[in-house]
Design an enzyme around this catalytic site. Structure first.
Site, PDB file in Angstrom:
ATOM      1  N   HIS A  16     -15.262   0.635   7.728  1.00 60.40           N
ATOM      2  CA  HIS A  16     -14.675   0.091   6.509  1.00 60.40           C
ATOM      3  C   HIS A  16     -14.465  -1.390   6.817  1.00 60.40           C
ATOM      4  O   HIS A  16     -13.454  -1.783   7.399  1.00 60.40           O
ATOM      5  CB  HIS A  16     -13.344   0.781   6.186  1.00 60.40           C
ATOM      6  CG  HIS A  16     -12.534   0.031   5.151  1.00 60.40           C
ATOM      7  ND1 HIS A  16     -12.959  -0.146   3.866  1.00 60.40           N
ATOM      8  CD2 HIS A  16     -11.343  -0.594   5.237  1.00 60.40           C
ATOM      9  CE1 HIS A  16     -12.042  -0.850   3.201  1.00 60.40           C
ATOM     10  NE2 HIS A  16     -11.064  -1.137   4.015  1.00 60.40           N
ATOM     11  N   VAL A  24       0.834  -1.203   0.000  1.00 55.27           N
ATOM     12  CA  VAL A  24       0.000   0.000   0.000  1.00 55.27           C
ATOM     13  C   VAL A  24       0.871   1.256   0.000  1.00 55.27           C
ATOM     14  O   VAL A  24       0.642   2.197  -0.761  1.00 55.27           O
ATOM     15  CB  VAL A  24      -0.959  -0.007   1.223  1.00 55.27           C
ATOM     16  CG1 VAL A  24      -1.741   1.293   1.305  1.00 55.27           C
ATOM     17  CG2 VAL A  24      -1.908  -1.199   1.136  1.00 55.27           C
ATOM     18  N   ASN A  45      -5.333  -1.209   8.409  1.00 56.41           N
ATOM     19  CA  ASN A  45      -6.587  -1.828   8.857  1.00 56.41           C
ATOM     20  C   ASN A  45      -6.472  -2.469  10.232  1.00 56.41           C
ATOM     21  O   ASN A  45      -5.370  -2.869  10.604  1.00 56.41           O
ATOM     22  CB  ASN A  45      -7.003  -2.919   7.856  1.00 56.41           C
ATOM     23  CG  ASN A  45      -7.832  -2.345   6.733  1.00 56.41           C
ATOM     24  OD1 ASN A  45      -8.630  -1.433   6.936  1.00 56.41           O
ATOM     25  ND2 ASN A  45      -7.652  -2.891   5.538  1.00 56.41           N
ATOM     26  N   ARG A  79     -10.895  -7.776   8.761  1.00 53.46           N
ATOM     27  CA  ARG A  79      -9.969  -6.697   9.119  1.00 53.46           C
ATOM     28  C   ARG A  79      -9.845  -6.590  10.632  1.00 53.46           C
ATOM     29  O   ARG A  79      -8.771  -6.308  11.152  1.00 53.46           O
ATOM     30  CB  ARG A  79     -10.465  -5.380   8.516  1.00 53.46           C
ATOM     31  CG  ARG A  79     -10.455  -5.388   6.984  1.00 53.46           C
ATOM     32  CD  ARG A  79     -11.091  -4.129   6.430  1.00 53.46           C
ATOM     33  NE  ARG A  79     -11.097  -4.071   4.977  1.00 53.46           N
ATOM     34  CZ  ARG A  79     -12.096  -4.533   4.226  1.00 53.46           C
ATOM     35  NH1 ARG A  79     -13.149  -5.093   4.770  1.00 53.46           N
ATOM     36  NH2 ARG A  79     -12.018  -4.415   2.905  1.00 53.46           N
ATOM     37  N   ASP A 110      10.163   2.813   6.840  1.00 57.86           N
ATOM     38  CA  ASP A 110       9.723   1.445   7.126  1.00 57.86           C
ATOM     39  C   ASP A 110      10.737   0.802   8.051  1.00 57.86           C
ATOM     40  O   ASP A 110      11.932   1.085   7.950  1.00 57.86           O
ATOM     41  CB  ASP A 110       9.604   0.635   5.810  1.00 57.86           C
ATOM     42  CG  ASP A 110       8.761  -0.624   5.981  1.00 57.86           C
ATOM     43  OD1 ASP A 110       9.166  -1.518   6.756  1.00 57.86           O
ATOM     44  OD2 ASP A 110       7.698  -0.730   5.343  1.00 57.86           O
ATOM     45  N   TYR A 158      11.989   9.416  11.015  1.00 54.76           N
ATOM     46  CA  TYR A 158      10.949  10.288  11.561  1.00 54.76           C
ATOM     47  C   TYR A 158      11.359  11.755  11.592  1.00 54.76           C
ATOM     48  O   TYR A 158      10.504  12.641  11.558  1.00 54.76           O
ATOM     49  CB  TYR A 158      10.501   9.785  12.935  1.00 54.76           C
ATOM     50  CG  TYR A 158       9.609   8.574  12.807  1.00 54.76           C
ATOM     51  CD1 TYR A 158       8.247   8.715  12.609  1.00 54.76           C
ATOM     52  CD2 TYR A 158      10.153   7.289  12.826  1.00 54.76           C
ATOM     53  CE1 TYR A 158       7.424   7.606  12.449  1.00 54.76           C
ATOM     54  CE2 TYR A 158       9.338   6.178  12.668  1.00 54.76           C
ATOM     55  CZ  TYR A 158       7.973   6.341  12.479  1.00 54.76           C
ATOM     56  OH  TYR A 158       7.160   5.243  12.312  1.00 54.76           O
ATOM     57  N   ARG A 165     -16.141   1.771  -5.070  1.00 48.51           N
ATOM     58  CA  ARG A 165     -16.610   0.459  -5.555  1.00 48.51           C
ATOM     59  C   ARG A 165     -18.136   0.480  -5.741  1.00 48.51           C
ATOM     60  O   ARG A 165     -18.667  -0.071  -6.709  1.00 48.51           O
ATOM     61  CB  ARG A 165     -16.243  -0.632  -4.541  1.00 48.51           C
ATOM     62  CG  ARG A 165     -14.759  -0.939  -4.503  1.00 48.51           C
ATOM     63  CD  ARG A 165     -14.411  -1.901  -3.375  1.00 48.51           C
ATOM     64  NE  ARG A 165     -13.007  -2.289  -3.459  1.00 48.51           N
ATOM     65  CZ  ARG A 165     -12.232  -2.540  -2.400  1.00 48.51           C
ATOM     66  NH1 ARG A 165     -12.716  -2.460  -1.183  1.00 48.51           N
ATOM     67  NH2 ARG A 165     -10.977  -2.888  -2.562  1.00 48.51           N
ATOM     68  N   GLY A 200       1.230  -1.868   9.073  1.00 50.77           N
ATOM     69  CA  GLY A 200       0.213  -2.628   9.781  1.00 50.77           C
ATOM     70  C   GLY A 200       0.381  -4.099   9.497  1.00 50.77           C
ATOM     71  O   GLY A 200       1.283  -4.500   8.752  1.00 50.77           O
TER      72      GLY A 200
HETATM   73  N1  LIG Z   1      -7.866   0.983   4.225  1.00 48.88           N
HETATM   74  C1  LIG Z   1      -7.903   0.174   3.182  1.00 48.88           C
HETATM   75  O1  LIG Z   1      -8.850   0.226   2.400  1.00 48.88           O
HETATM   76  C2  LIG Z   1      -6.771  -0.781   2.984  1.00 48.88           C
HETATM   77  C3  LIG Z   1      -6.599  -1.447   1.772  1.00 48.88           C
HETATM   78  C4  LIG Z   1      -5.522  -2.320   1.654  1.00 48.88           C
HETATM   79  C5  LIG Z   1      -4.669  -2.540   2.728  1.00 48.88           C
HETATM   80  N2  LIG Z   1      -4.902  -1.870   3.879  1.00 48.88           N
HETATM   81  C6  LIG Z   1      -4.054  -2.065   5.059  1.00 48.88           C
HETATM   82  O2  LIG Z   1      -2.813  -1.393   4.874  1.00 48.88           O
HETATM   83  C7  LIG Z   1      -1.825  -2.055   5.673  1.00 48.88           C
HETATM   84  C8  LIG Z   1      -0.633  -2.384   4.809  1.00 48.88           C
HETATM   85  O3  LIG Z   1      -0.967  -3.356   3.846  1.00 48.88           O
HETATM   86  P1  LIG Z   1       0.148  -3.887   2.843  1.00 48.88           P
HETATM   87  O4  LIG Z   1      -0.514  -4.802   1.902  1.00 48.88           O
HETATM   88  O5  LIG Z   1       0.939  -2.736   2.341  1.00 48.88           O
HETATM   89  O6  LIG Z   1       1.035  -4.753   3.867  1.00 48.88           O
HETATM   90  P2  LIG Z   1       2.597  -5.031   3.751  1.00 48.88           P
HETATM   91  O7  LIG Z   1       2.856  -6.146   4.705  1.00 48.88           O
HETATM   92  O8  LIG Z   1       2.990  -5.156   2.333  1.00 48.88           O
HETATM   93  O9  LIG Z   1       3.265  -3.681   4.299  1.00 48.88           O
HETATM   94  C9  LIG Z   1       3.274  -3.323   5.645  1.00 48.88           C
HETATM   95  C10 LIG Z   1       4.624  -2.655   5.894  1.00 48.88           C
HETATM   96  O10 LIG Z   1       4.625  -2.101   7.204  1.00 48.88           O
HETATM   97  C11 LIG Z   1       5.952  -2.227   7.693  1.00 48.88           C
HETATM   98  N3  LIG Z   1       5.965  -2.088   9.143  1.00 48.88           N
HETATM   99  C12 LIG Z   1       5.535  -2.981  10.060  1.00 48.88           C
HETATM  100  N4  LIG Z   1       5.706  -2.480  11.294  1.00 48.88           N
HETATM  101  C13 LIG Z   1       6.252  -1.259  11.141  1.00 48.88           C
HETATM  102  C14 LIG Z   1       6.668  -0.266  12.055  1.00 48.88           C
HETATM  103  N5  LIG Z   1       6.510  -0.410  13.378  1.00 48.88           N
HETATM  104  N6  LIG Z   1       7.185   0.874  11.561  1.00 48.88           N
HETATM  105  C15 LIG Z   1       7.342   1.044  10.231  1.00 48.88           C
HETATM  106  N7  LIG Z   1       6.963   0.142   9.328  1.00 48.88           N
HETATM  107  C16 LIG Z   1       6.434  -1.002   9.783  1.00 48.88           C
HETATM  108  C17 LIG Z   1       6.402  -3.605   7.212  1.00 48.88           C
HETATM  109  O11 LIG Z   1       7.822  -3.707   7.224  1.00 48.88           O
HETATM  110  C18 LIG Z   1       5.799  -3.629   5.816  1.00 48.88           C
HETATM  111  O12 LIG Z   1       6.714  -3.185   4.833  1.00 48.88           O
HETATM  112  C19 LIG Z   1      -2.514  -3.263   6.287  1.00 48.88           C
HETATM  113  O13 LIG Z   1      -2.979  -2.905   7.564  1.00 48.88           O
HETATM  114  C20 LIG Z   1      -3.672  -3.492   5.349  1.00 48.88           C
HETATM  115  O14 LIG Z   1      -4.734  -4.201   5.960  1.00 48.88           O
HETATM  116  C21 LIG Z   1      -5.905  -0.987   4.024  1.00 48.88           C
END
Ligand SMILES: NC(=O)c1ccc[n+]([C@@H]2O[C@H](COP(=O)([O-])OP(=O)(O)OC[C@H]3O[C@@H](n4cnc5c(N)ncnc54)[C@H](O)[C@@H]3O)[C@@H](O)[C@H]2O)c1
Length: 305
Positions: free
Chosen positions: A176, A15, A121, A89, A36, A66, A152, A80
């Site tokens: 959501h 994301v 999420n 979620r 990250d 930061y 959507r 996340g």
């Molecule tokens: N709101 C929405 O509609 C929506 C849609 C898709 C995904 N999401 C959410 O977005 C989030 C990310 O999804 P993704 O597919 O990119 O997952 P991902 O696993 O590809 O990426 C998550 C990233 O967060 C990093 N991370 C973990 N802990 C951390 C910390 N303490 N500090 C900094 N970075 C940290 C990880 O190293 C990883 O690169 C998830 O919670 C997912 O459910 C939300």
């Protein structure tokens, strides 16, 4: 219009990286910093984006920390715990809250005073977590909420009504997630309500559309393992409305302050977005059934915090 020089993206996974790419193509800011825990990943994504940047509008994109985020106008939190398969979620709440809480603490400690857009999420709970940990006004901490679900929903109605999705005003509000509310009663195109726009849609058809919208992410995750383009585009649209002080109206997750009988919980309601974040929260005229559904969604969220 505020000078929006820098956006920080915390979490450079699917994301975060896709959001950075969409932001770069939209040429909204001159600087994008990726943060990250996995520094090698942030570094690699930043380099890949910089390779693309020579062919787009000039921007500086780098993997940072930061301190780099402290002067950003907007910080997007996408770090996340990702969900897998049919996992809801809300199932990853505790894991994600640890991560988002830590990101928010570090962001606050950096002296960041801008606007936080949370995509992680379960997004309503994570936006509330970030709000509680950041110490910023609620207007400045926004969850992407149901903007994506609403898009959507418009898409599903558009193909049925043979109208452009842009011509349709339609929104999903509430959580959501599984308890979200697709508001059919407020759908309009050209000032015309749904019943007048096409063949009458019975309750079963409406329910089928609402289900299709609510389960869209599960189908995509089933095929590619994650979702990225929809959420990245929704996130960039929120940033754009803020950067351009648009006062655009979109459903995003915000702290309800009594609208439709809901207070003290983050969930999506139509919000006016401008340079201060949520400039106002609107109160749509829902049908009685939708209103009841929304209260159920709010209670579910309240019990998740
Ligand atoms: N709101 C929405 O509609 C929506 C849609 C898709 C995904 N999401 C959410 O977005 C989030 C990310 O999804 P993704 O597919 O990119 O997952 P991902 O696993 O590809 O990426 C998550 C990233 O967060 C990093 N991370 C973990 N802990 C951390 C910390 N303490 N500090 C900094 N970075 C940290 C990880 O190293 C990883 O690169 C998830 O919670 C997912 O459910 C939300």
């Amino acid at each position: 219009v505020i000078e929006l020089g820098r956006i920080a993206i915390i979490g450079a996974g699917h994301v975060g990286a896709t959001t950075a790419y969409a932001l770069m193509l939209r040429a909204l800011v001159r600087e994008i910093v990726l943060i990250d825990d996995n520094e090698a990943l942030a570094e690699a994504e930043a380099r890949d984006l910089m390779d693309a940047n020579a062919l787009a509008r000039p921007a500086r994109i780098w993997a940072g920390d930061y301190e780099d985020a402290s002067t950003a106008a907007i910080a997007i939190i996408t770090a996340g715990a990702a969900t897998h398969g049919s996992e809801s979620r809300l199932a990853v709440t505790l894991q994600s809250a640890d991560i988002v809480g830590e990101c928010a603490d570090q962001l606050a400690a950096s002296g960041f005073k801008g606007i936080v857009v949370v995509a992680s999420n379960p997004v309503d709970v994570m936006a509330m977590t970030a709000f509680e940990r950041m110490g910023l006004p609620a207007a400045q901490v926004i969850g992407t909420g149901t903007l994506l679900d609403s898009s959507r929903f418009r898409q599903a109605l558009a193909s049925r009504l043979k109208l452009a999705p842009q011509a349709i005003e339609a929104m999903v509000i509430g959580e959501h997630g599984d308890s979200e509310v697709a508001s059919f009663s407020t759908v309009r195109a050209g000032g015309t309500d749904l019943d007048q726009l096409g063949p009458a849609m019975n309750a079963a058809e409406r329910e089928a559309i609402a289900k299709e919208v609510a389960s869209a992410a599960y189908r995509i995750i089933g095929g590619k393992g994650y979702t990225s383009f929809g959420i990245a585009t929704a996130t960039v649209r929120i940033c754009e409305a803020i950067a351009r002080d648009e006062h655009a109206v979109m459903p995003v997750s915000t702290l309800a302050t009594g609208q439709l009988g809901i207070e003290g919980v983050y969930l999506s309601l139509p919000c006016v977005l401008g340079r201060n974040g949520v400039e106002a929260i609107l109160t749509p005229a829902l049908s009685e059934a939708e209103q009841a559904q929304l209260l159920v969604s709010a209670e579910l969220l309240r019990s998740s915090f």
